[in-house]
Design a protein around this motif. Structure first.
Motif, PDB file in Angstrom:
ATOM      1  N   GLU A 266      34.593  37.004  20.245  1.00  0.00           N
ATOM      2  CA  GLU A 266      33.300  36.640  20.811  1.00  0.00           C
ATOM      3  C   GLU A 266      32.821  37.716  21.795  1.00  0.00           C
ATOM      4  O   GLU A 266      33.599  38.230  22.589  1.00  0.00           O
ATOM      5  N   LYS A 267      31.537  38.041  21.706  1.00  0.00           N
ATOM      6  CA  LYS A 267      30.928  39.015  22.610  1.00  0.00           C
ATOM      7  C   LYS A 267      29.637  38.430  23.179  1.00  0.00           C
ATOM      8  O   LYS A 267      29.115  37.443  22.668  1.00  0.00           O
ATOM      9  N   THR A 268      29.128  39.061  24.223  1.00  0.00           N
ATOM     10  CA  THR A 268      27.795  38.744  24.723  1.00  0.00           C
ATOM     11  C   THR A 268      26.886  39.914  24.389  1.00  0.00           C
ATOM     12  O   THR A 268      27.140  41.047  24.803  1.00  0.00           O
TER      13      THR A 268
ATOM     14  N   LYS B 227      25.868  34.641  23.058  1.00  0.00           N
ATOM     15  CA  LYS B 227      27.199  34.866  22.516  1.00  0.00           C
ATOM     16  C   LYS B 227      27.060  35.237  21.036  1.00  0.00           C
ATOM     17  O   LYS B 227      26.166  34.753  20.345  1.00  0.00           O
TER      18      LYS B 227
ATOM     19  N   TYR C  84      24.345  34.718  16.350  1.00  0.00           N
ATOM     20  CA  TYR C  84      24.056  34.579  17.779  1.00  0.00           C
ATOM     21  C   TYR C  84      23.806  33.103  18.068  1.00  0.00           C
ATOM     22  O   TYR C  84      22.981  32.465  17.409  1.00  0.00           O
TER      23      TYR C  84
ATOM     24  N   GLU D  72      24.722  28.020  24.274  1.00  0.00           N
ATOM     25  CA  GLU D  72      25.851  27.386  24.952  1.00  0.00           C
ATOM     26  C   GLU D  72      26.289  26.103  24.263  1.00  0.00           C
ATOM     27  O   GLU D  72      27.406  25.628  24.481  1.00  0.00           O
TER      28      GLU D  72
END
Length: 224
Positions: free
Chosen positions: A132-134, A145, A166, A169
């Protein structure tokens, strides 16, 4: 009287501890889930087993011209699938071995149902997942995310494809980028207009950044 008060206090304390333990266990279970599992669950995959039939029409507009419209009926119990397109209806049953004269029909169904229930494919299909990345989403530019979903280079109708997804939350996909194998073609679209159908959450509309491409679903029916 004191004995009754003591018993009441013990009962309340026991119930309080039990409730805290249940919440703690649930939080631990959620923490142990992979991102792709959280996305599938957020979209209602746990309710899918109670679904007996799904009907939907897959539509594609390019520059406001309707290019594709396919109406599907899918019996999830026996995997019997019907397609109505241009006043013609064809039916087949999905098995491990699809007859040659039904493979084009099956290919269309796989494509259209992937768009419809892609979050579930994160659990159903054989894919690899990045960490997982931002990142900034390609269309809105908002930070979200992101994970990359990659399919094996062999097997299936479009081997080697990948998707950057993408999500917010709540683990609901907001945008994605489809990348064809070899990197010679890619497309970013939105995931919007969500609606809940008997617990199955479906994004009904997907648009390109300039709006020239729109893929949308109509006549959706999800039956238990």
């Amino acid at each position: 009287m004191k004995k009754l008060l003591l018993l009441s206090f013990i009962s309340i304390s026991f119930l309080s501890c039990k409730d805290q333990n249940t919440k703690s266990e649930k939080a631990t279970e959620e923490a142990e889930l992979q991102v792709q599992e959280k996305i599938a669950i957020a979209n209602g995959i746990k309710q899918f087993d109670s679904i007996s039939q799904i009907k939907f029409t897959f539509n594609v507009k390019v520059n406001d011209t309707l290019r594709t419209s396919r109406a599907w009926s899918w019996n999830t119990n026996n995997e019997k699938i019907s397609l109505t397109e241009k006043d013609s209806t064809m039916t087949y049953t999905r098995t491990d071995s699809i007859a040659a004269n039904k493979q084009l029909l099956d290919q269309k169904f796989i494509n259209d149902s992937y768009w419809l229930l892609f979050p579930y494919q994160l659990k159903w299909s054989d894919a690899n997942f990045s960490d997982e990345k931002t990142m900034k989403a390609p269309i809105s530019g908002n930070e979200m995310k992101m994970i990359t979903v990659s399919y094996p280079s062999q097997g299936g109708y479009t081997p080697g494809d990948s998707y950057d997804i993408y999500y917010n939350e709540d683990f609901m996909i907001q945008e994605w980028v489809y990348k064809a194998a070899g990197g010679n073609r890619q497309m970013a679209t939105t995931w919007e207009d969500y609606e809940d159908f008997n617990g199955v959450k479906i994004s009904k509309t997907h648009k390109s950044e300039d709006g020239s491409f729109e893929l949308y679903f109509s006549d959706i029916s999800v039956q238990k």
